[in-house]
Design an enzyme around this catalytic site. Structure first.
Site, short mmCIF file in Angstrom:
data_model
loop_
_atom_site.label_atom_id
_atom_site.label_comp_id
_atom_site.label_asym_id
_atom_site.label_seq_id
_atom_site.Cartn_x
_atom_site.Cartn_y
_atom_site.Cartn_z
N GLU A 40 -1.98 -6.03 10.58
CA GLU A 40 -1.78 -4.47 10.79
C GLU A 40 -1.96 -4.32 12.56
OE1 GLU A 40 -4.54 -0.48 10.73
OE2 GLU A 40 -4.58 -1.82 9.05
N ARG A 44 -3.34 1.28 19.48
CA ARG A 44 -4.42 1.40 20.19
C ARG A 44 -4.27 0.85 21.60
NH1 ARG A 44 -10.03 0.68 16.52
NH2 ARG A 44 -8.92 1.93 14.73
N LYS A 127 -6.60 3.98 2.30
CA LYS A 127 -7.58 3.61 3.18
C LYS A 127 -8.81 4.21 3.09
CE LYS A 127 -7.95 2.59 8.09
NZ LYS A 127 -7.20 2.68 9.59
#
Length: 205
Positions: A40, A44, A127
């Site tokens: 993943e 960011r 999640k």
């Protein structure tokens, strides 16, 4: 086999923030060598899309985009090869777009309300983030009472010390985290990263 089934078999979802694309070839090699086919790549850093595109080229890895907060990020990531989308929260536009495109999406949840909203979209895997702040494994176990038909991918505070406890719970599909393999670790070289990944994999036995 669905992507969810593959993730359930792999058990680990490395969260990777790319700031230097030069480390990607070694990252890919390490993941393949240790039969960890998921990665993943988080939004960011400004290198997220380039990293997703690069890691998707060989077809050896199942590359997803993380920290997806907008539909534009989701669209761009999928165009670059992302095969799944992970968000820190339940973002309606992102979920609806992914469902329309038949792209697996893992919305971030932390409360019963979040989980119920995900279920309303027909989702059964979410999640759980940030796991440590919102009660960790005891919270997942409590939520699994009313939401017995939901599976969780917890991230945030998962570590080498508690990963086995999380994975032992039947409602945990897999765990995510940078503790699995980070850019900082790849930067330290093949030997150290190999030893680390070998140890991580040994915890799954």
């Amino acid at each position: 086999m669905t992507l969810y089934d593959q993730l359930a078999e792999t058990k680990l979802l490395p969260l990777y923030t790319a700031t230097n694309l030069a480390y990607l070839p070694l990252l890919e090699a390490l993941l393949i060598e240790h039969d960890l086919r998921f990665i993943e790549v988080t939004f960011r850093s400004d290198s997220a899309l380039a990293a997703i595109e690069e890691l998707s080229k060989s077809g050896e890895l199942i590359v997803g985009a993380g920290t997806v907060r907008t539909i534009d990020q989701a669209k761009s990531a999928i165009e670059k090869g992302a095969r799944f989308i992970v968000s820190p929260a339940l973002v309606p536009d992102v979920v609806e777009f992914c469902l329309a495109k038949k792209i697996p999406v893992f919305p971030g949840t932390a409360t019963p309300n979040d989980i119920q909203r995900a279920i309303s979209y027909g989702l059964s895997v979410v999640k759980f983030f940030p796991a440590d702040i919102y009660g960790g494994l005891p919270a997942i176990q409590a939520l699994s009472g009313p939401f017995y038909d939901v599976q969780f991918v917890p991230t945030g505070g998962i570590s080498l010390e508690n990963v086995q406890d999380y994975l032992a719970d039947p409602h945990v599909l897999a765990v995510g985290g940078s503790f699995i393999l980070s850019e900082a670790l790849v930067k330290e070289g093949r030997e150290k990263a190999t030893n680390h990944l070998s140890y991580v994999k040994s915890l799954l036995v």
